[in-house]
Design an enzyme around this catalytic site. Structure first.
Site, PDB file in Angstrom:
ATOM      1  CE1 TYR A  72      37.273 -88.297  -9.520  1.00  0.00           C
ATOM      2  CE2 TYR A  72      38.045 -90.975  -9.257  1.00  0.00           C
ATOM      3  CZ  TYR A  72      37.182 -89.761 -10.607  1.00  0.00           C
ATOM      4  OH  TYR A  72      37.631 -89.888 -11.469  1.00  0.00           O
ATOM      5  CD  GLU A 103      35.059 -87.700 -12.809  1.00  0.00           C
ATOM      6  OE1 GLU A 103      36.052 -88.556 -13.234  1.00  0.00           O
ATOM      7  OE2 GLU A 103      34.644 -87.369 -13.217  1.00  0.00           O
TER       8      GLU A 103
END
Ligand code: GDP
Ligand code: MN
Length: 380
Positions: free
Chosen positions: A101, A190
């Site tokens: 991530y 993101e």
């Protein structure tokens, strides 16, 4: 403004961040054609402005064009938490060895961009932050200093990446993501998951991208990406009319002049046991046309059972607002009960104008609290 995955990935691709090749499709036949063109297995991905599509059945692997067509038929029209799927992104399927991530957001508290990186990708980042906070590396970038290579190194080593190939690729992606974030005036960029393939190649498998609305005037190409069909129709109408309007879930429509008064109105409705249907700010003007525009937006919401009109006259004159309300009533034939509280400049004259109109669905109350109680009672 939120971008779809495929739009965010296009920004990534232009910034030099590796992404898979893909095509947009709006029908099962287009999905089949896209799969044929791409060759080999593909992923069929719902394009909606919400996360967690995988869990909701909005992301499916399709080894053949036949299956791409079938999966597309299943996913199109699916309702994912209130977002109906109208578009699909058909992408060459990737083999996944690891899911990481990586994100950069604007941290308003610190007034600086904030990077977050963890090797525990694929799941919601809030989950990682709650269950294993040590696995999440957080690092601010000083906007005056700008991006420095040590930022990327600290993220990579901090998360315990020990493969030199991965270290190098991720560090390069971090730098490109930062540049892309700053250049587009983004609030969020993101990548979840950022994957490592079995061959050791790192790439962005998903994208969540938010651009600051206030900066859109200098990003015409991004502003054009806005999908009017996906926007709430009431919010689109309000935008068009220049009315500040936020849809809420209750039954009392709220109209105030000024953001502060409108927010207090929301609070007082909740205090007396009601549920606001919206937040609507008439602004400082409060002229007849402004009142008509705002009432038009509010009365389109079928959840609205009563309207609470809360006006504090300053520069705005209550008599003018009262005339606006009457004009709106005669032009629009509104049947929803309207409770009005007027105070401040020319309040008495305003109240007299409303009372003399003798409209059956108009209620004039002396105070904010009385008006809130009446509006909630009428919405019940
Ligand atoms: P989200 O659920 O809305 O966050 O959508 P993502 O694009 O992140 O996809 C959800 C999950 O689907 C990913 O975490 C992957 O596990 C899986 N997935 C997506 N694309 C691929 C792919 O190309 N290959 C494989 N094997 N899995 C994928
Ligand atoms: Mn994701």
């Amino acid at each position: 403004m939120d971008l779809y995955e495929y739009q965010g990935k296009e920004l990534f691709r232009r910034a030099g961040i590796p992404v898979s090749e893909g095509r947009l499709a709006e029908t099962p036949a287009e999905a089949r054609a896209a799969a044929e063109e791409l060759g080999g297995p593909v992923v069929v991905k719902a394009q909606v402005l919400t996360g967690g599509r995988g869990k909701a059945g909005g992301i499916k692997l399709a080894p053949t064009p036949d299956e791409a067509e079938a999966r597309a038929g299943e996913i199109l029209g699916l309702d994912i938490r209130g977002h109906v799927v109208r578009k699909l992104w058909i992408e060459k399927a990737s083999d996944i060895a690891k899911e990481y991530y990586l994100s950069v957001t604007f941290d308003r508290g610190a007034k600086k961009p904030l990077f977050m990186f963890t090797t525990q990708g694929g799941v919601e980042i809030e989950e990682v932050a709650a269950n294993d906070p040590d696995a999440l590396v957080r690092l601010h970038v000083d906007p005056l200093e700008g991006f420095q290579p040590w930022v990327a190194r600290r993220l990579v080593y901090g998360a315990g990446i020990d493969d030199p190939g991965e270290q190098k690729q991720i560090a390069a992606i971090v730098e490109k993501l930062y540049r892309c974030f700053v250049e587009t005036d983004a609030m969020l960029a993101e990548i979840n998951p950022l994957i490592v393939t079995p061959d050791g190649e790192v790439k962005a498998l998903d994208s969540k991208f938010t651009v600051d609305d206030s900066a859109l005037f200098r990003h015409a190409a991004i502003a054009e990406l806005r999908d009017a069909s996906a926007a709430d129709p009431l919010e689109a109408l309000a935008r068009e009319k220049g009315v500040t309007y936020v849809k809420l879930d209750g039954s009392v429509g709220i109209l105030g002049n000024g953001a502060g008064l409108s927010m207090s109105t929301v609070d007082v409705v909740v205090t007396v046991g009601g549920q606001p249907a919206n937040f609507c700010d008439l602004g400082g003007g409060g002229n007849a046309q402004g009142v008509i525009d705002a009432l038009e937006v509010i009365t389109r919401d079928t959840q609205v059972r009563s309207i609470f009109f809360n006006i504090f006259g300053g520069i705005t004159r209550c008599d003018e607002v009262a005339r606006g309300i009457l004009e709106a009533l005669s032009q629009m034939g509104i049947e929803t009960p309207i409770v009005v509280r007027l105070d401040g400049t020319n309040a008495e004259e305003g109240r007299r104008i409303l009372q003399e109109a003798e409209a059956a669905n108009l209620y004039v109350e002396p105070t904010m609290l009385d008006a809130a109680r009446r509006a909630v009672e009428l919405a019940a």
